[in-house]
Design an enzyme around this catalytic site. Structure first.
Site, PDB file in Angstrom:
ATOM      1  N   ASP A   1     -62.690  -0.819 -16.122  1.00 30.67           N
ATOM      2  CA  ASP A   1     -62.580  -2.065 -16.885  1.00 30.67           C
ATOM      3  C   ASP A   1     -63.598  -2.098 -18.023  1.00 30.67           C
ATOM      4  O   ASP A   1     -63.290  -2.553 -19.122  1.00 30.67           O
ATOM      5  CB  ASP A   1     -62.812  -3.273 -15.972  1.00 30.67           C
ATOM      6  CG  ASP A   1     -61.616  -3.544 -15.077  1.00 30.67           C
ATOM      7  OD1 ASP A   1     -60.487  -3.201 -15.478  1.00 30.67           O
ATOM      8  OD2 ASP A   1     -61.806  -4.092 -13.985  1.00 30.67           O
TER       9      ASP A   1
ATOM     10  N   HIS B   1     -76.114   1.935 -15.819  1.00 34.75           N
ATOM     11  CA  HIS B   1     -75.356   0.854 -15.195  1.00 34.75           C
ATOM     12  C   HIS B   1     -75.265   0.955 -13.682  1.00 34.75           C
ATOM     13  O   HIS B   1     -74.426   0.278 -13.075  1.00 34.75           O
ATOM     14  CB  HIS B   1     -73.960   0.746 -15.811  1.00 34.75           C
ATOM     15  CG  HIS B   1     -73.932  -0.148 -17.001  1.00 34.75           C
ATOM     16  ND1 HIS B   1     -73.578  -1.475 -16.937  1.00 34.75           N
ATOM     17  CD2 HIS B   1     -74.270   0.077 -18.283  1.00 34.75           C
ATOM     18  CE1 HIS B   1     -73.677  -2.019 -18.124  1.00 34.75           C
ATOM     19  NE2 HIS B   1     -74.092  -1.098 -18.968  1.00 34.75           N
TER      20      HIS B   1
ATOM     21  N   GLU C   1     -54.108  -5.896 -11.824  1.00 33.46           N
ATOM     22  CA  GLU C   1     -55.389  -6.328 -11.271  1.00 33.46           C
ATOM     23  C   GLU C   1     -55.251  -7.784 -10.825  1.00 33.46           C
ATOM     24  O   GLU C   1     -54.182  -8.380 -10.913  1.00 33.46           O
ATOM     25  CB  GLU C   1     -56.526  -6.199 -12.293  1.00 33.46           C
ATOM     26  CG  GLU C   1     -57.068  -4.810 -12.456  1.00 33.46           C
ATOM     27  CD  GLU C   1     -58.469  -4.771 -13.070  1.00 33.46           C
ATOM     28  OE1 GLU C   1     -59.123  -5.841 -13.134  1.00 33.46           O
ATOM     29  OE2 GLU C   1     -58.896  -3.683 -13.480  1.00 33.46           O
TER      30      GLU C   1
END
Length: 525
Positions: free
Chosen positions: A152, A79, A265
């Protein structure tokens, strides 16, 4: 023995006593390691190595050291977004193999009872290649425990996030993931396996945390565990003003612990009915519809959503049912949010399970895979921007360059520098309160060309420098020493260079970061 997929040419170049199984060709494996989630870079390795243990990792690094040119990159779940986990013509370590199902027993509960009292402390010993999602399910399902700090998206590896920072809405309260680790097992660039902690080899411990893979490969981490919440009261509210949004967000993250949420957030979105960039992105899935008629007159092209969560624990008496518990949580959240200046009527809330809440981004992945955007390039840009500059950044960048949206989330939320240990390698802004600004683009068919988006990212970085913002790139991607020195600052750059010379003198590790060139063994000091 090491399980390896390697090109025959590379195998022939390795010493006979490397202790490896016979190499086999695996073009598909190497091709996968030549790309990443970003889809912007490509670098074909000479071989992909699948280590079964830290000793296998050490063997690969020592083998590379015996050559004049081979480098080694640790790859987790692929990623990275700019080739950071690639090794052109070198060795890529498939760290997921350390957490293969056949070795899942390596994930262990460690219980310590301090001599001075204070109750027992629990930790998870986990492979560096384990996904945080795997850690979550193992800890909650087997022990009713969980780490305090998350990202997240949980399908990232433990070693990967600890090598960068690891942030989410919990960071303001519990600190980033690099502040939530007690011990590491690391293989350094000289091929030595070391166990380090704040009290044992602390310089190595802090160097590796946020060290971009430059000083060692994380093969095991000891993560503190706490009682896992049972449920979460999840709430989103809307703002038309950046001033009101930032004032409220900063007030929330500086509240004392007994009056604070567990998660804060937020994100910017477009004032339109665009299904990706606009109003439909705000409601919690399965909740009420966004009613734009409730927005104040004169609301601008960009709006803001503040997202908070309050954990609920299973400590109620037997005669209190779930509905009563949820009602109490709703009342508590309403009281905590009463002073806020959000747009009344545009509130969205749900009671969800703790694991479901932490896994919420999985739905985004599923939809992106369905529509093909998951496999498209992702020219993401992540920044830390000081609170002193966030309003001007909003004016110049979010409203000035990105007012039509980015076909993905534009996260904008605050955290506290005091929750980060300054001994780690992470570079942060000067201010105590700073914002994560994450521009998470998902390229859609018919949208702007990828080259245009990459160029826009460059323009944003130039604007930050030209405007004198107190900022740092998160997941930085630079190509020259001057840029890296500016990123870290003079003193921290000197420390970074010194640590590199100490722990990876041949500059074998993490070549995809483009920080240090490989040093031939014959000229290493």
């Amino acid at each position: 023995m090491m399980l390896a997929y390697m090109d025959r040419a590379t195998a022939a170049a390795e010493p006979e006593d490397a202790g490896r199984e016979p190499a086999t060709t695996a073009g598909g494996c190497a091709a996968a390691a030549a790309t990443d989630f970003g889809g912007l870079a490509s670098a074909m390795p000479a071989a992909v190595v699948r280590p079964a243990s830290a000793d296998d990792v050490a063997s690969a690094i020592r083998a590379a050291a015996l050559t004049p040119h081979l480098t080694v990159a640790a790859r987790g779940n692929g990623h990275s977004v700019a080739g950071q986990a690639m090794a052109e013509g070198g060795l890529v370590l498939d760290m997921r193999s350390l957490a293969a199902p056949s070795r899942r027993a390596q994930m262990q509960l460690v219980v310590q009872c301090p001599d001075g009292g204070g109750g027992r402390r629990c930790f998870a010993d986990v492979p560096g290649g384990a996904l945080w999602e795997e850690v979550l399910h193992w800890a909650v399902d087997n022990h009713g425990l969980a780490p305090a700090s998350w990202t997240d998206y949980l399908r990232l590896t433990v070693g990967g996030t600890l090598s960068n920072g690891g942030v989410s809405g919990q960071s303001f309260r519990y600190g980033p993931q690099v502040s939530n680790v007690a011990e590491l097992e690391v293989v350094t660039g000289d091929g030595e396996r070391r166990v380090c902690s704040p009290s044992s080899h602390p310089d190595l411990f802090f160097a590796v945390l946020g060290g971009l893979g430059q000083f060692g490969v994380i093969t095991r981490a000891r993560i503190p565990l706490h009682r896992a919440p049972q449920a979460v009261r999840w709430t989103r509210v809307v703002y038309a003003s950046i001033a009101d949004y930032t004032a409220d967000a900063e007030w929330l993250v500086t509240r004392p612990p007994d009056a604070a949420f567990d998660y804060v957030e937020g994100f910017a979105f477009v004032n339109s009915d665009d299904p990706v960039n606009g109003w439909p992105s705000v409601p919690i899935p399965g909740g009420a519809r966004f009613d734009p008629s409730l927005l104040p007159a004169g609301a601008g092209p960009v709006l803001y959503c503040l997202e908070v969560a309050l954990y609920q624990y299973a400590h109620r008496p037997d005669d209190v049912d779930d509905d009563d518990e949820e009602d109490q949580a709703a009342v508590t959240v309403s009281r905590m949010m009463a002073p806020l200046k959000h747009v009344r009527g545009l509130e969205f809330a749900a009671d969800v399970g703790y694991v479901d809440f932490l896994s919420r981004v999985n739905r985004v992945e599923e939809e992106a895979r369905r529509n093909g955007s998951w496999d498209a390039p992702h020219p993401w840009l992540n920044l830390f921007v000081s609170a002193r500059d966030i309003a001007d950044f909003d004016r110049a960048v979010i409203k000035g360059m990105l007012a039509d949206g980015i076909d993905g989330p534009m996260l904008v939320y605050p955290m506290l520098k005091s929750k980060w240990d300054p001994n780690t390698s992470v570079a942060l802004p000067e201010g105590e309160v700073f914002y994560l600004v994450a521009l998470l683009r998902f390229c859609r068919s018919g949208g702007p060309a990828v080259d245009e988006l990459v160029a826009q990212n460059g323009a944003i970085l130039r604007a930050c420098r030209a405007n004198g913002y107190d900022y740092k790139a998160y997941f930085p991607s630079y190509r020259g020493e001057a840029d890296w020195a500016r990123h870290f600052g003079a003193a921290r750059w000197r420390r970074f260079v010194d640590r590199k010379a100490r722990y990876d003198p041949l500059a074998i590790l993490a070549p995809g970061q483009k920080i240090f060139p490989r040093v031939p063994a014959s000229v290493a000091v």
